[in-house]
Design an enzyme around this catalytic site. Structure first.
Site, PDB file in Angstrom:
ATOM      1  N   ASP A  40      -0.292  18.150  19.894  1.00 25.60           N
ATOM      2  CA  ASP A  40       0.385  19.058  20.836  1.00 25.60           C
ATOM      3  C   ASP A  40       1.322  20.080  20.188  1.00 25.60           C
ATOM      4  O   ASP A  40       2.276  20.551  20.828  1.00 25.60           O
ATOM      5  CB  ASP A  40       1.169  18.236  21.870  1.00 25.60           C
ATOM      6  CG  ASP A  40       0.266  17.441  22.794  1.00 25.60           C
ATOM      7  OD1 ASP A  40      -0.966  17.628  22.730  1.00 25.60           O
ATOM      8  OD2 ASP A  40       0.783  16.633  23.582  1.00 25.60           O
TER       9      ASP A  40
ATOM     10  N   LYS B 196       3.266   4.416  -1.163  1.00 28.96           N
ATOM     11  CA  LYS B 196       3.415   5.356  -2.277  1.00 28.96           C
ATOM     12  C   LYS B 196       4.737   6.083  -2.062  1.00 28.96           C
ATOM     13  O   LYS B 196       4.862   6.905  -1.150  1.00 28.96           O
ATOM     14  CB  LYS B 196       2.272   6.374  -2.332  1.00 28.96           C
ATOM     15  CG  LYS B 196       0.900   5.771  -2.593  1.00 28.96           C
ATOM     16  CD  LYS B 196       0.161   5.501  -1.316  1.00 28.96           C
ATOM     17  CE  LYS B 196      -1.209   4.914  -1.601  1.00 28.96           C
ATOM     18  NZ  LYS B 196      -1.849   4.396  -0.370  1.00 28.96           N
TER      19      LYS B 196
ATOM     20  N   ASP C  51      17.192  10.527  -7.386  1.00 26.44           N
ATOM     21  CA  ASP C  51      18.629  10.781  -7.171  1.00 26.44           C
ATOM     22  C   ASP C  51      19.027  10.795  -5.695  1.00 26.44           C
ATOM     23  O   ASP C  51      20.045  11.384  -5.339  1.00 26.44           O
ATOM     24  CB  ASP C  51      19.034  12.122  -7.809  1.00 26.44           C
ATOM     25  CG  ASP C  51      18.940  12.096  -9.327  1.00 26.44           C
ATOM     26  OD1 ASP C  51      18.845  10.987  -9.892  1.00 26.44           O
ATOM     27  OD2 ASP C  51      18.958  13.177  -9.937  1.00 26.44           O
TER      28      ASP C  51
ATOM     29  N   LYS D 272      -4.158  10.547   5.288  1.00 26.54           N
ATOM     30  CA  LYS D 272      -3.806   9.766   6.469  1.00 26.54           C
ATOM     31  C   LYS D 272      -2.805  10.582   7.293  1.00 26.54           C
ATOM     32  O   LYS D 272      -1.589  10.448   7.130  1.00 26.54           O
ATOM     33  CB  LYS D 272      -3.188   8.418   6.087  1.00 26.54           C
ATOM     34  CG  LYS D 272      -4.080   7.545   5.190  1.00 26.54           C
ATOM     35  CD  LYS D 272      -3.668   7.662   3.756  1.00 26.54           C
ATOM     36  CE  LYS D 272      -4.277   6.605   2.850  1.00 26.54           C
ATOM     37  NZ  LYS D 272      -5.694   6.378   2.909  1.00 26.54           N
TER      38      LYS D 272
ATOM     39  N   HIS E 230      -9.199  11.298   1.668  1.00 26.69           N
ATOM     40  CA  HIS E 230      -8.357  10.104   1.608  1.00 26.69           C
ATOM     41  C   HIS E 230      -7.044  10.287   2.384  1.00 26.69           C
ATOM     42  O   HIS E 230      -6.186   9.410   2.388  1.00 26.69           O
ATOM     43  CB  HIS E 230      -8.065   9.759   0.139  1.00 26.69           C
ATOM     44  CG  HIS E 230      -7.473   8.412  -0.081  1.00 26.69           C
ATOM     45  ND1 HIS E 230      -6.146   8.228  -0.457  1.00 26.69           N
ATOM     46  CD2 HIS E 230      -7.999   7.173   0.022  1.00 26.69           C
ATOM     47  CE1 HIS E 230      -5.901   6.939  -0.595  1.00 26.69           C
ATOM     48  NE2 HIS E 230      -7.006   6.266  -0.304  1.00 26.69           N
TER      49      HIS E 230
ATOM     50  N   HIS F 182       0.817  -1.206   0.000  1.00 25.90           N
ATOM     51  CA  HIS F 182       0.000   0.000   0.000  1.00 25.90           C
ATOM     52  C   HIS F 182       0.859   1.269   0.000  1.00 25.90           C
ATOM     53  O   HIS F 182       0.344   2.381   0.133  1.00 25.90           O
ATOM     54  CB  HIS F 182      -0.911  -0.035   1.248  1.00 25.90           C
ATOM     55  CG  HIS F 182      -2.046   0.930   1.211  1.00 25.90           C
ATOM     56  ND1 HIS F 182      -2.199   1.945   2.131  1.00 25.90           N
ATOM     57  CD2 HIS F 182      -3.100   1.045   0.356  1.00 25.90           C
ATOM     58  CE1 HIS F 182      -3.289   2.628   1.868  1.00 25.90           C
ATOM     59  NE2 HIS F 182      -3.863   2.115   0.794  1.00 25.90           N
TER      60      HIS F 182
END
Length: 473
Positions: A398, A216, A221, A393, A391, A214
């Site tokens: 604090d 991405k 370089d 995450k 979508h 899952h």
């Protein structure tokens, strides 16, 4: 006679599965659930267990991290991080140590981080960075779909390969199942190295279909990298005909932290290709010493000894003194995270959850909502974003610590998927993420406990039915 032989064979397999369940050390409730499934659903129960229930951490089906090559490689990777001092790590020493033990990557300082909201800003930054590539481009995506973005990438890759830039692509066998072979062959023809992660194969169907990559990741370089929730799909820039605009958060990283993402890509590449040439420090390039953010990469998968991403979420919630703000589309937390949220809220910490009013999956929608009543009762504030589909995450706490990545707040991400998050120990970054969160909350609908408990009985029934499937969603 044939019936008795088949029945005896069935009983033998059933007993062996029961022994496996008892030896694996699953939670008692989960063990009991699988036992009931196996013995109440003839044949089908065993099939479901073999496909969805086996404990990969206990069985070590994927032994990637236990190879001598990987162990040596991780030790070399650690040398390329800019270690921070004891004084710098004092405030969040526990979580830094936890992530280092779980994921092998220590925190580093001198990093430049740029928050990218939604697809247009993200892909503009990605294409600009890709155009500057001189040595290599590494891409790893759960969803890689054909469209304007993939065509733009193809044309860019074609130009870069002519200039001697090496390009490697990893895509998930299920998430990118729609990726056309014609497009893949075109990439190979121009010189792109491309591999499918855990492809669907008859001999390994049961052992791999439930375990997906899952992540991405883009690394260019070893100087600039990207990670977050955004896949290669036109819906992130054009919207979805059913859900509307897709809202997501991505992160651009520069500095020593890029070494960690390059290492994760290299280990995943080695897993699918068996090419150990990628496990060389020649892919690491020096970074200029600069004052910047302290950050750390946390990653986990079915080959990990522990769920590092789950531990990260739990630790941030547990250590919070003032607030914890979480944006996540799939909040199916499991008992440990659920209890952490409730305990923190009841202790006076401002716990807020932001997710979409709409959902891309009906079963997931009702399963997520099945947790709302208990959370609201404990004082957790829940906001439903009404426009499009959220979508992202992210978690921020604090004004000091935050995380952007690929990990959903559900059992699948914690136990079954290969995931990666960047944890940032930077006040200004945390405040920026907090302000963005609060701005989205102002646009959202806040749930009220007294009103929510009066929801229709058929909604409660749907929630109860959907919750049964929570371990596999």
């Amino acid at each position: 006679m044939l019936f008795y032989i088949a029945f005896s064979f069935y009983i033998l397999i059933g007993v062996s599965i029961v022994i496996r369940l008892l030896l694996n050390g699953m939670r008692p409730t989960k063990t009991l659930a699988w036992l009931l499934t196996i013995f109440t659903i003839p044949v089908g129960g065993m099939f479901l267990y073999l496909m969805l229930g086996r404990n990969r951490r206990k069985n070590k089906l994927f032994r990637l991290k236990h190879t001598s090559e990987i162990n040596s490689y991780i030790k070399e990777v650690q040398k390329y991080h800019e270690f921070i001092t004891d004084q710098e790590r004092k405030e969040h020493q526990k979580i830094m140590s936890l992530i280092t033990k779980n994921s092998s990557f220590p925190p580093s300082t001198g990093n430049s981080l740029r928050l990218l909201k939604n697809g247009n800003a993200t892909f503009q930054a990605i294409f600009e960075a890709l155009e500057k590539a001189k040595h290599f481009i590494h891409l790893e995506y759960y969803i890689f779909e054909e469209g304007k973005l993939s065509q733009g990438l193809f044309e860019l890759f074609e130009r870069k390969i002519k200039k001697g830039v090496a390009i490697r692509i990893l895509y998930d066998g299920i998430g990118s199942i729609s990726l056309n072979k014609v497009y893949i062959n075109k990439l190979k023809e121009i010189g792109v190295e491309i591999y499918k992660f855990l492809p669907i194969r008859f001999g390994k169907f049961l052992s791999s279909i439930n375990y997906r990559n899952h992540r991405k990741i883009i690394v260019i370089d070893d100087q600039i990298a990207f990670t977050g929730g955004i896949n290669v799909s036109d819906k992130y820039v054009q919207g979805d005909p059913n859900l509307g605009a897709w809202h997501d958060m991505h992160l651009q990283l520069e500095g020593p932290i890029v070494h960690s993402l390059q290492a994760i890509f290299a280990m995943d590449w080695y897993l699918v290709s068996s090419d150990d040439n990628i496990l060389k420090t020649s892919y690491f390039y020096p970074h200029k010493n600069a004052i910047g953010s302290t950050a750390q990469i946390v990653h986990s998968g079915p080959d990990s000894d522990f769920s590092a991403t789950q531990h990260m979420y739990f630790s941030i919630i547990n250590e919070a003194q003032d607030y914890v703000y979480i944006t996540n589309p799939y909040i199916i937390p499991g008992e440990s995270i659920l209890d952490a949220l409730k305990v923190a809220s009841m202790s006076g910490v401002d716990i807020r959850l932001l997710l979409s009013k709409k959902s891309d999956n009906a079963i997931v929608k009702w399963c997520v909502r099945s947790y709302f009543e208990r959370l609201l009762q404990a004082g957790v504030k829940i906001y439903l974003f009404p426009e499009g589909f959220v979508h992202s995450k992210t978690i921020v706490s604090d004004d000091t610590i935050s995380s952007v990545g690929t990990t959903n707040l559900d059992i699948r991400s914690f136990e079954q998927n290969y995931e990666v998050n960047a944890v940032i120990y930077d006040d200004s970054f945390a405040i920026s993420l907090k302000n963005d969160f609060l701005n989205d909350c102002h646009k959202s609908i806040q749930l009220n406990y007294d009103t929510f408990v009066k929801r229709p009985w058929h909604h409660k029934l749907k929630e109860g039915i959907a919750k049964v499937f929570s371990p596999v969603l």
